[in-house]
Design an enzyme around this catalytic site. Structure first.
Site, PDB file in Angstrom:
ATOM      1  N   GLU A 482     -28.290 -36.419   2.974  1.00 36.50           N
ATOM      2  CA  GLU A 482     -29.176 -35.966   1.727  1.00 36.50           C
ATOM      3  C   GLU A 482     -30.398 -36.098   2.322  1.00 36.50           C
ATOM      4  O   GLU A 482     -31.616 -35.941   1.838  1.00 36.50           O
ATOM      5  CB  GLU A 482     -29.252 -36.895   0.689  1.00 36.50           C
ATOM      6  N   GLU A 506     -15.919 -38.038  -0.238  1.00 30.48           N
ATOM      7  CA  GLU A 506     -16.535 -38.139  -1.773  1.00 30.48           C
ATOM      8  C   GLU A 506     -16.195 -37.605  -2.898  1.00 30.48           C
ATOM      9  O   GLU A 506     -15.633 -37.612  -4.120  1.00 30.48           O
ATOM     10  CB  GLU A 506     -17.414 -39.127  -2.415  1.00 30.48           C
TER      11      GLU A 506
END
Ligand code: NOJ
Ligand code: CA
Length: 702
Positions: A482, A506
């Site tokens: 991120e 994921e």
């Protein structure tokens, strides 16, 4: 095209010069630069005589003064550079940096302003940036807007994700300019704590394809001290322009002169394989700033991480209670929830597994205090980076891992409280070094603190650079999640091994990724740098991850092996649980064997969103490895081995989809076989729908 024969030419400030033009070294790309009637600098780019970017404006809008119009061209410098460099790790042992450079000097009066545009034209594309020298009328610039345009001449196909100041975890759309508004209207605001940009906005890296078959990858390089670039799209005009995340005062960047902006980059070719092979973004970054790089070691790792995704019953948190609850101040006083994988005994099991299978590291997500308050209570976003949970024994784990030659990898989830992370940084890194951790995975989930900042804003770009530099001081390697999208800074800071900054593996447990997703990421996101995609998913039943769900993740098992080649990264996870690997030991052997650092790479077949076949040579042996993947459709990969040295024989160990394999209903069907091959061989590999193939080639001359 007017050939440039001078190496340096200056004219008096009052004398305006004619347009400038320059070719790439082989002559396949031509750049033209001029100043239009309003005194606005403009540029255009052609590839083999066809327009790539038609006349497009350049300029910067400062609050105090403008650098957008009123300019006269006062001089140019040109240079031809041909040099090479050796990355600490990567797809190639040596990278050639070969370009022709054109620096265009501009002057505007009332008040006097000076601006230089620096262009580098490579055979595989263009990079350009703004350089603002020291000057009397601008000591600093409060940047309100960057006017850089990319005008295209037709309704090209775009491969892009929606513009958002905070997240890039989207699937890509393949859409023409004319269909983009509709597509974006449907996809806006999907993430709860992210801020979508207003208007028709997309993010870079993105890819365009013309109907003539020219591919154009658009991104930026060396993003430092400046916000990340998004793109406003004027669909009817086929035009994109830079869009920078503003802060709450509407300011994009605070620039102290002299200053250079990041490079705006266009990788261009009529062969999709060249887009993947291009090192242009790395070439436009500064050389390595870390003197001693001997401690930077590419690695594979496993981790307790995936346990939190299987059925979603395990937790990062130690307890189901909150520290933030009135009267509760000490975690050791909280009852354990018994569902916390980052505990001493469990991590030891992972260390044993890593040591048995020659995997370098174990990631320990959920080891430290703070998760209860964030995950459950959502009020407190403060993690403690030097305080382990009561069931995580730092000392014994250090000794246990050291004795087995396994490295523990630290985890720092900040919940986007970047301000607090900076305050704790030295303590956090000292704690790591004292306890034997040389690598950290960082994370910034949620809306950034300080609150008016964004994941793409100048403040965050500065923050992440600060973290990487401090990490280098401590000899710590970083895998950041991120963070702002990578722009090749891993050349300058090779301790920045990988980033997430896209929709990773994921999501197979949170909604699935279609097979095409990993056929587009290498053309887009990966042009900025390696991704911690977390391949190696062997258990693909969605019911394993989400109770009540049916269906399968978007992959076959053999494809997961191929991803270690098609998604190259010096920090590569084997994401699944040891128990799932133990069910398929023969297939896991490929993950044990596959290197993470390469001396050479050959892209053999490629079409964005559809398929990729790549061969890479291990940096530390004569072995070659090949990965081939396809989209939803079955495909025959034709693997021409003529890149092998003539006369040498290799044993190929081939991991392939079984005949009846299909990602939807038979993903775990695979075969492993061997064959003798040499440089005259052409392997025809059948890939199942959503499938792939992974091959190891070992020299066998005697
Ligand atoms: C999001 C990251 O991408 C994921 O890998 C991590 O496990 C969670 N945040 C928690 O930090
Ligand atoms: Ca993430």
């Amino acid at each position: 095209m007017r050939p440039i024969t001078f190496s340096s030419l200056f004219a008096a400030a009052t004398l305006s010069m004619a347009a400038a033009s320059i070719n790439s070294p082989s002559g396949n790309l031509t750049l033209d630069v001029d100043v239009n009637a309003a005194g606005t600098p403009v540029y255009s780019l052609a590839y083999k005589g066809k327009p790539v970017v038609t006349e497009s404006a350049l300029g910067l809008e400062g609050k105090e003064v403008s650098f957008a119009s009123g300019f006269a061209l006062t001089g140019t410098d040109t240079a031809t550079v041909d040099r090479s460099w050796q990355p600490v790790w990567g797809e190639y042992a040596t990278v050639r940096d070969h370009f022709r450079e054109l620096a265009v000097h501009l002057h505007a009066s009332d008040p006097d302003r000076y601006l230089t545009l620096r262009f580098r034209v490579f055979d595989d594309g263009l990079g350009f940036r703004y350089e603002m020298p020291m000057q009397d009328n601008a000591n600093y610039v409060t940047l309100m807007k960057e006017n850089t345009q990319f005008r295209f001449d037709a309704d090209h196909t775009l491969f892009c994700i929606p513009g958002d100041y905070d997240t890039d975890e989207f699937l890509f759309s393949e859409v023409r300019f004319s269909g983009l508004e509709d597509v974006l209207a449907k996809r806006r605001g999907r993430h709860s704590e992210s801020q979508a940009a207003e208007g028709t906005v997309i993010q870079t890296p993105m890819l365009l394809k013309t109907d003539d078959g020219i591919y154009i990858s658009l991104h930026e390089a060396a993003l430092v001290g400046y916000p990340a670039m998004l793109l406003d799209v004027d669909c009817p005009a086929h035009t994109m322009s830079a869009h920078l995340a503003p802060d709450r005062l509407g300011v994009s960047a605070y620039l102290q002169l002299p200053v250079n902006t990041p490079w705006r980059t266009l990788i261009v070719s009529d062969d999709a394989r060249d887009i993947l092979a291009s090192q242009l973004v790395l070439n436009l970054n500064e050389p390595c700033k870390i003197e001693d790089t001997s401690w930077i070691k590419p690695m594979k790792f496993v981790g307790v991480w995936w346990e939190m995704f299987t059925g979603h019953v395990k937790t990062w948190a130690y307890s189901d209670h909150y520290r933030a609850k009135p009267g509760v101040t000490d975690y050791s006083a909280l009852p354990s929830n018994g569902r916390h994988p980052a505990n001493t005994a469990n991590v030891m099991k992972y260390i044993d597994f890593a040591s048995k299978h020659g995997i370098d590291g174990v990631l320990v997500e959920g080891w430290n205090e703070g998760w209860e308050d964030w995950c459950s209570y959502r009020k407190n976003r403060q993690f403690l980076f030097d305080k382990a949970y009561p069931d995580f024994d730092v000392d014994s784990l250090r000794r246990y891992a050291e004795a087995r030659g396994v490295q523990l990898i630290m985890h720092h989830e900040t919940a986007a409280n970047a301000a607090d992370y900076e305050r704790q940084l030295d303590r956090a890194f000292s704690f790591m070094k004292q306890n034997g951790y040389n690598a950290v995975k960082t994370g910034y989930v949620g809306a950034i603190i300080p609150r008016s900042e964004h994941h793409t804003s100048q403040w965050m770009v500065d923050h992440v650079k600060h973290v990487i530099e401090r990490a280098a001081d401590y000899q710590i390697m970083v895998d950041s999640h991120e963070a702002p999208r990578p722009t090749g800074l891993c050349r300058t800071y090779p301790n920045w091994l990988a980033q997430e900054s896209a929709r990773g593996g994921e999501y197979e447990a949170m909604g699935t990724n279609p097979p095409s997703h990993t056929c587009i990421l290498p053309f887009t996101r990966l042009k900025g740098g390696p991704m911690d995609y977390t391949p190696g998913l062997f258990e693909t039943r969605l019911s394993y991850y989400n109770e009540g769900k049916t269906g399968q993740a978007g992959t076959t098992l053999a494809r997961q092996l191929a991803l270690y080649l098609t998604m190259p990264s010096p920090m590569q996870m084997a994401c699944d649980l040891p128990e799932n690997y133990e069910r398929f030991p023969d297939a896991f052997k490929f993950i044990e064997d596959v290197p993470v650092d390469w001396s050479d790479s050959r892209y053999l077949e490629a079409e964005p969103n559809h398929y990729i076949t790549v061969a890479r040579q291990d940096k530390h042996s004569n072995d070659w490895y090949i990965g081939a993947i396809t989209d939803d459709n079955a495909r025959e990969a034709v693997i021409d081995l003529s890149f092998l040295p003539k006369g040498r024989k290799y044993e190929a160990t081939i991991y392939e989809d079984a005949k009846n394999a299909h990602w939807k209903n038979n993903p775990q069907a695979y075969n492993i076989r061997t064959a003798m091959v040499d440089s005259r061989s052409k392997l025809r590999q059948r890939l199942a729908p959503g499938g792939g193939s992974a091959i190891r080639l070992t020299p066998k001359d005697n």
